[in-house]
Design an enzyme around this catalytic site. Structure first.
Site, short mmCIF file in Angstrom:
data_model
loop_
_atom_site.label_atom_id
_atom_site.label_comp_id
_atom_site.label_asym_id
_atom_site.label_seq_id
_atom_site.Cartn_x
_atom_site.Cartn_y
_atom_site.Cartn_z
N CYS A 86 37.23 4.13 53.61
CA CYS A 86 38.04 4.23 52.94
C CYS A 86 38.27 2.67 52.02
O CYS A 86 38.90 2.28 51.36
CB CYS A 86 39.15 4.95 52.88
SG CYS A 86 39.54 7.04 53.48
N HIS A 333 41.01 9.88 45.49
CA HIS A 333 40.39 9.31 46.47
C HIS A 333 38.34 9.49 46.78
O HIS A 333 38.56 10.27 47.88
CB HIS A 333 40.98 9.57 47.80
CG HIS A 333 41.01 8.16 48.74
ND1 HIS A 333 40.29 7.19 48.54
CD2 HIS A 333 40.99 8.53 50.64
CE1 HIS A 333 40.08 7.04 49.83
NE2 HIS A 333 40.20 7.46 50.61
#
Lengths: 388, 131
Positions: A86, A333
């Site tokens: 991420c 996200h």
């Protein structure tokens, strides 16, 4: 190390976009980054592209940077794809910063893109095993929700039950996200709605969670010489620190080593203290994540962040605004794009270009992005500091 | 809570073992050829204790990979030698449910279709049902 500035930033919309493939998302962000940037794609000498799940859930799983950059006519130059879960996008920025800072290049692109919804949710969930140690944790159903359930339980045990405060984080996030035209979730919510959303894993409810989605972001970086020639409002990169977790055998689940060490390194590079930071974009993949991030970063005493949220300290008009963009909770996200979107938000805020969510009088902003979890620790963390 | 898992073969012939470094004496799980602390390759296989206490666990109600039956529970168990291992945590006899701090025992090791091992812990028989 030479000074490096960001001179342009752009994003695509974040959210489920079945009509767009990964290169259309990338193209949109890149096109927007060049708007008004006083440089053209032909000026770019090197590029880095963050992506994380292409191989697991996407149709396009190699050459992602090359295929996106080609859409706006960038080819022939060094292009490197960066994968660090991420925080892939923040790592792309760091690589571009090093490339220019070293003196080898003058103009670079750092982008991030994720096509997170190519495959159905059950396949995405299965692929999630690979964001942990796939053979030790992922195989037995470890998931981000489970991880942060354990984080919250341990935080509550140590500092008291702050479930109500977690809802307030979501409420504040949505309030900020409602003002962000790129955000996935722009509707306001109440604390009651957070608690009435389905229970995912005690005490985490659905609205406490971000979600993997589609999106792209890009920033243009330039050396000091170039930046001063082409813009009066460069945003300087004061620090870019990447650290990996150390996986302590006595992990606590209320603190992660990579955030602590990356932030310490970043403040050392920037020759700044925590008090010099006006606002932060932090990796709030879950509401409890924002709590431990802000405490690990050293902005708040251990156990005190939830009350600071309640007192309005982290609101846009508070003493220390956190996630004025809406953060991951509201913006969504797309893993590879998140770190670049954080940098874009800080770029706009520092230049006074953040529209309805513009903060007052900000000079210095910090981004914090983490990537991957295993063995009781966060496996990667990038802390970038930017100033006017 | 905690029925968790289907489609797996239970193994009866696998020991619960890790490796101990002959030089620095550290114990690691799973077995490793080289010590990550001192890089020696003189690693001896050692049996690990099957008893421990739940350090932390989570029960997941949604969004699980397709071969898990929701809700299911997993978490980190601190073995009696201090080593923490991740495993599935299922019901004990008479429906005993584990929570943080509950004494548990390794009750099964299963192997999935691609050969990965799954460790199943359950509340120890001596443990009083907690809820």
């Amino acid at each position: 190390m030479r000074k490096v500035a960001i001179v342009g930033a752009g994003m695509s919309h974040f959210g489920w976009q079945p009509e767009k493939g990964i290169k259309e998302l990338g193209e949109e962000a890149l096109f927007n980054a060049f708007k008004g940037a006083s440089v053209t794609p032909k000026d770019v000498q090197i590029a880095y592209c963050g992506n994380s799940t292409g191989g697991a859930v996407g149709r396009q799983w190699t050459m992602i940077g090359q295929i996106c950059l080609k859409e706006i006519g960038i080819s022939g130059i060094p292009i490197t794809n960066v994968e660090n879960a991420c925080c892939s996008g923040s790592c792309a920025i760091r690589e571009a910063w090093i490339a220019i800072g070293s003196g080898i290049y003058d103009i670079a692109i750092a982008m991030g893109v994720e096509k997170g919804t190519d495959k159905p949710p059950e396949e995405r969930a299965k692929a999630g095993a690979g964001t942990f140690d796939a053979d030790l944790e992922g195989v037995m159903g470890m998931a981000g929700i489970g991880w942060y359930s354990m984080v919250a339980q341990n935080y509550f045990k140590k500092y008291g039950n702050v479930r109500d405060r977690l809802s307030e984080i979501v409420v504040r996030s949505r309030k900020n996200g409602s003002l962000n035209e790129y955000a996935m979730r722009r509707d306001l919510v109440t604390p009651e709605e957070v608690m009435n959303s389905p229970l995912e894993a005690e005490p985490i409810h659905r609205m406490d969670c971000t979600t993997l989605t589609d999106g792209a972001a890009a920033v243009i970086l330039a050396s000091e010489d170039v930046a001063r020639k082409i813009t009066d409002t460069p945003v300087w990169i004061a620090a870019s620190a990447l650290r990996t977790g150390t996986y302590p055998p006595d992990f606590t689940f209320t603190s992660f080593t990579s955030t602590i060490s990356a932030s310490n390194e970043a403040f050392k590079q920037a020759k700044m203290s925590r008090k010099d930071i006006d606002f932060a974009e932090v990796h709030d993949c879950f509401s409890i994540a924002e709590v431990i991030r802000c405490e690990d970063l050293g902005f708040f005493e251990r156990g005190k962040y939830p009350d600071a949220v309640h007192e309005g300290v982290t609101d846009r008009d508070g003493v220390f605004p956190v996630n004025p963009s809406g953060g991951l909770l509201s913006r969504g996200h797309p893993y590879g794009a998140t770190g670049v979107a954080q940098a874009a938000e800080i770029f706009w805020q520092l230049r006074g270009e953040a529209g309805k969510r513009q903060l007052n009088s900000v000079e210095v902003g910090l981004s914090h992005t983490t990537g991957g979890l295993m063995l009781g620790d966060s496996s990667s963390c990038v802390v970038n500091i930017f100033h006017r | 809570m905690a029925k968790s898992h289907a489609l797996k073969t239970q193994l009866h012939d696998i020991e619960f073992t890790g490796s101990q470094c002959a030089k620095c004496k550290c114990i690691v799980f799973p077995r490793k050829r080289v010590c990550p602390r001192c890089l020696t390759d003189d690693m001896k296989e050692v049996k690990l204790p099957k008893e421990g206490k739940v350090f932390s666990l989570a029960t997941l109600h949604h969004g699980s990979p397709d071969d898990f039956i929701i809700p299911y529970t997993n978490g980190y168990v601190e073995l009696t030698n201090g080593l923490r291992v991740f495993g599935l945590i299922e019901e004990g006899i008479h429906g005993k449910i584990a929570k943080a701090g509950t004494s548990v025992s390794l009750s099964e090791i299963r192997k999935n279709e691609i050969g990965q091992l799954l460790y199943i812990f359950r509340p120890s028989n001596k443990e009083v049902a907690t809820e």
